[in-house]
Design a protein around this motif. Sequence first.
Motif, PDB file in Angstrom:
ATOM      1  N   ASP A  15       0.832  -1.213   0.000  1.00 42.76           N
ATOM      2  CA  ASP A  15       0.000   0.000   0.000  1.00 42.76           C
ATOM      3  C   ASP A  15       0.861   1.255   0.000  1.00 42.76           C
ATOM      4  OD1 ASP A  15      -2.269  -1.523  -0.003  1.00 42.76           O
ATOM      5  OD2 ASP A  15      -2.718  -1.266   2.124  1.00 42.76           O
ATOM      6  N   GLU A  16       1.926   1.236   0.789  1.00 45.66           N
ATOM      7  CA  GLU A  16       2.806   2.408   0.872  1.00 45.66           C
ATOM      8  C   GLU A  16       3.570   2.612  -0.433  1.00 45.66           C
ATOM      9  OE1 GLU A  16       3.823   2.308   5.675  1.00 45.66           O
ATOM     10  OE2 GLU A  16       4.957   1.051   4.269  1.00 45.66           O
ATOM     11  N   ILE A  17       3.986   1.524  -1.079  1.00 48.31           N
ATOM     12  CA  ILE A  17       4.677   1.627  -2.367  1.00 48.31           C
ATOM     13  C   ILE A  17       3.763   2.294  -3.403  1.00 48.31           C
ATOM     14  CG2 ILE A  17       5.604   0.309  -4.324  1.00 48.31           C
ATOM     15  CD1 ILE A  17       6.522  -1.798  -2.243  1.00 48.31           C
ATOM     16  N   CYS A  18       2.515   1.848  -3.445  1.00 46.01           N
ATOM     17  CA  CYS A  18       1.565   2.398  -4.424  1.00 46.01           C
ATOM     18  C   CYS A  18       1.291   3.874  -4.168  1.00 46.01           C
ATOM     19  CB  CYS A  18       0.268   1.587  -4.396  1.00 46.01           C
ATOM     20  SG  CYS A  18       0.456  -0.101  -5.017  1.00 46.01           S
ATOM     21  N   LEU A  19       1.135   4.231  -2.911  1.00 48.29           N
ATOM     22  CA  LEU A  19       0.896   5.632  -2.571  1.00 48.29           C
ATOM     23  C   LEU A  19       2.106   6.492  -2.947  1.00 48.29           C
ATOM     24  CD1 LEU A  19      -0.913   7.758  -1.292  1.00 48.29           C
ATOM     25  CD2 LEU A  19       0.049   7.151   0.945  1.00 48.29           C
ATOM     26  N   ARG A  20       3.281   5.985  -2.654  1.00 49.12           N
ATOM     27  CA  ARG A  20       4.508   6.735  -2.986  1.00 49.12           C
ATOM     28  C   ARG A  20       4.660   6.869  -4.503  1.00 49.12           C
ATOM     29  NH1 ARG A  20       8.889   8.029   0.293  1.00 49.12           N
ATOM     30  NH2 ARG A  20      10.112   9.580  -0.830  1.00 49.12           N
ATOM     31  N   MET A  21       4.286   5.823  -5.239  1.00 48.56           N
ATOM     32  CA  MET A  21       4.353   5.860  -6.694  1.00 48.56           C
ATOM     33  C   MET A  21       3.439   6.960  -7.242  1.00 48.56           C
ATOM     34  SD  MET A  21       3.962   2.656  -9.390  1.00 48.56           S
ATOM     35  CE  MET A  21       3.452   1.652  -8.035  1.00 48.56           C
ATOM     36  N   ALA A  22       2.221   7.028  -6.720  1.00 47.60           N
ATOM     37  CA  ALA A  22       1.276   8.052  -7.183  1.00 47.60           C
ATOM     38  C   ALA A  22       1.806   9.453  -6.884  1.00 47.60           C
ATOM     39  CB  ALA A  22      -0.078   7.836  -6.517  1.00 47.60           C
ATOM     40  N   GLU A  23       2.405   9.626  -5.713  1.00 47.84           N
ATOM     41  CA  GLU A  23       2.941  10.936  -5.330  1.00 47.84           C
ATOM     42  C   GLU A  23       4.144  11.316  -6.190  1.00 47.84           C
ATOM     43  OE1 GLU A  23       3.711  10.231  -1.224  1.00 47.84           O
ATOM     44  OE2 GLU A  23       1.688  10.809  -0.583  1.00 47.84           O
ATOM     45  N   GLU A  24       5.030  10.348  -6.438  1.00 50.51           N
ATOM     46  CA  GLU A  24       6.221  10.623  -7.242  1.00 50.51           C
ATOM     47  C   GLU A  24       5.853  10.985  -8.676  1.00 50.51           C
ATOM     48  OE1 GLU A  24       9.334  11.013  -6.636  1.00 50.51           O
ATOM     49  OE2 GLU A  24       9.321  10.499  -4.510  1.00 50.51           O
ATOM     50  N   GLN A  57      -7.112 -10.554 -14.267  1.00 48.62           N
ATOM     51  CA  GLN A  57      -8.225 -10.270 -15.159  1.00 48.62           C
ATOM     52  C   GLN A  57      -8.862  -8.913 -14.903  1.00 48.62           C
ATOM     53  OE1 GLN A  57      -9.199 -12.237 -17.795  1.00 48.62           O
ATOM     54  NE2 GLN A  57      -7.295 -13.303 -17.243  1.00 48.62           N
ATOM     55  N   ASN A  58      -8.576  -8.312 -13.752  1.00 49.11           N
ATOM     56  CA  ASN A  58      -9.172  -7.024 -13.405  1.00 49.11           C
ATOM     57  C   ASN A  58      -8.132  -6.132 -12.741  1.00 49.11           C
ATOM     58  OD1 ASN A  58     -12.252  -7.407 -13.877  1.00 49.11           O
ATOM     59  ND2 ASN A  58     -11.649  -9.228 -12.721  1.00 49.11           N
ATOM     60  N   LEU A  59      -8.259  -4.832 -12.997  1.00 51.56           N
ATOM     61  CA  LEU A  59      -7.391  -3.844 -12.367  1.00 51.56           C
ATOM     62  C   LEU A  59      -8.206  -3.032 -11.365  1.00 51.56           C
ATOM     63  CD1 LEU A  59      -5.571  -2.553 -15.562  1.00 51.56           C
ATOM     64  CD2 LEU A  59      -4.529  -3.932 -13.756  1.00 51.56           C
ATOM     65  N   HIS A  60      -7.673  -2.881 -10.161  1.00 48.38           N
ATOM     66  CA  HIS A  60      -8.325  -2.105  -9.111  1.00 48.38           C
ATOM     67  C   HIS A  60      -7.396  -0.982  -8.667  1.00 48.38           C
ATOM     68  CE1 HIS A  60     -11.439  -5.262  -8.422  1.00 48.38           C
ATOM     69  NE2 HIS A  60     -10.462  -6.056  -8.822  1.00 48.38           N
ATOM     70  N   THR A  61      -7.980   0.173  -8.338  1.00 45.04           N
ATOM     71  CA  THR A  61      -7.180   1.302  -7.878  1.00 45.04           C
ATOM     72  C   THR A  61      -6.643   1.029  -6.485  1.00 45.04           C
ATOM     73  OG1 THR A  61      -8.495   2.861  -9.187  1.00 45.04           O
ATOM     74  CG2 THR A  61      -7.173   3.775  -7.391  1.00 45.04           C
ATOM     75  N   LYS A  62      -5.332   1.157  -6.340  1.00 48.97           N
ATOM     76  CA  LYS A  62      -4.685   0.948  -5.040  1.00 48.97           C
ATOM     77  C   LYS A  62      -4.327   2.276  -4.387  1.00 48.97           C
ATOM     78  CE  LYS A  62      -3.088  -2.474  -2.411  1.00 48.97           C
ATOM     79  NZ  LYS A  62      -3.969  -3.524  -1.878  1.00 48.97           N
ATOM     80  N   ALA A  63      -4.019   3.285  -5.211  1.00 48.22           N
ATOM     81  CA  ALA A  63      -3.697   4.618  -4.699  1.00 48.22           C
ATOM     82  C   ALA A  63      -3.889   5.627  -5.814  1.00 48.22           C
ATOM     83  CB  ALA A  63      -2.258   4.666  -4.186  1.00 48.22           C
ATOM     84  N   PHE A  64      -4.206   6.866  -5.458  1.00 49.84           N
ATOM     85  CA  PHE A  64      -4.349   7.887  -6.492  1.00 49.84           C
ATOM     86  C   PHE A  64      -4.163   9.282  -5.901  1.00 49.84           C
ATOM     87  CE2 PHE A  64      -8.508   7.673  -4.596  1.00 49.84           C
ATOM     88  CZ  PHE A  64      -9.056   8.938  -4.716  1.00 49.84           C
ATOM     89  N   ARG A  65      -3.877  10.222  -6.767  1.00 55.89           N
ATOM     90  CA  ARG A  65      -3.793  11.640  -6.431  1.00 55.89           C
ATOM     91  C   ARG A  65      -4.552  12.405  -7.498  1.00 55.89           C
ATOM     92  NH1 ARG A  65      -3.099  10.493  -2.146  1.00 55.89           N
ATOM     93  NH2 ARG A  65      -1.356  10.835  -0.713  1.00 55.89           N
TER      94      ARG A  65
END
Length: 370
Positions: free
Chosen positions: A38-47, A67-75
């Motif tokens: 979760d922290e990796i995804c959040l940091r990726m969105a911020e970067e 088969q499906n993509l779900h949002t893990k983090a966003f800005r």
Amino acid sequence: MASPEGDLALTVKELSNVYEELTLLYRMSEVFSFLSIDEICLRMAEEAVNSIGVEMSAVLIADEGNQNLHTKAFRGCWDDKRVFPRDEGVIWKAIDSKKPSAFCALAETEHQAYFPGLTSLMVCPILGKARVMGALVVSGKGSGEEFLSSDSKLLMAITSQAGLAIENALLYKELESLLVGAIKALVKALEASSCWTAGHTERVTEYALAIGRTLGVNADLLERLKISALLHDIGKIATPKEILNKNDALDEEEWREIKRHPLLGAEILVELQQFEDIILSIKYHHEHWDGRNGLFKLKHGEIPLMARILSVADAFDAMTSDRPYRSMMTRDDAVSEIVSCSGTQFDPAVVDAFLIWIKGSGPTPQHQVS
């Protein structure tokens, strides 16, 4: 014809871009290795927002079936409830091709209806070594600027490091799950050898984790505490069954044998070198805070924090469970006994955390005591 000055300026700019990319790669590899998924995804969105100046970024992670993509983090402005099933759309195309896709004027493409409200779009796949992780989606560069090749390079630098980190984290979770499963099998074997210990390990684990959370220990230490709690009585495998199952009070020699189980547990686990802190927690979980009792006569900070937490959790469950030589205490009586031993047998800070928990949520219903 280009001038030497112009060529030099172009070279300097390219070197600057390469340096920026390498710096980002180094920073991301350092940062991601210590973060949860979760922290990796959040940091990726911020970067993504910070590095190329976009208004929106979203990290989409594939499910187990891919088969499906779900949002893990966003800005920014993004519908995080939307699920993207595998299709011929731009996101899955980028993932399958393992290449980024960019559209500076989304309204002029076939993908406009797929992303209503977005004016521009870049999709970068997030790939591990052996599996697809998902995609990073960004939109809306400042002042309507176009996406540049340097932008895609920077984002791919981020997603390549993040993909490896997420893959490693997933592998770690899988290995941890296997490990915990093996530990639980060992615990069942232990509890099957005594009619008096059924459920004890599960309850001590719950209580210890609750105390740890109340103390504010970090997620990594909580995982180590969980394993410590599951294994805290593993030394009793070496304790004679006739002692574990004795219906009368234990004599002095039998008590000495029982009190050896923390040392025996540590000896059983000694080959697990990555478990050094866990082994020490098991070895010392019956030490007394003031150092006057216990097998090793450690005191205060000499006793590992996890051992101090286990000591309170273990004692509370023991007091509120039936034993062949005595009946269980009520919860209130057990709490009073732990309070009275704060500063002597138990770490006062751990007792304070225990009291906050017990007066708040307390044990789960199936573990409640009268």
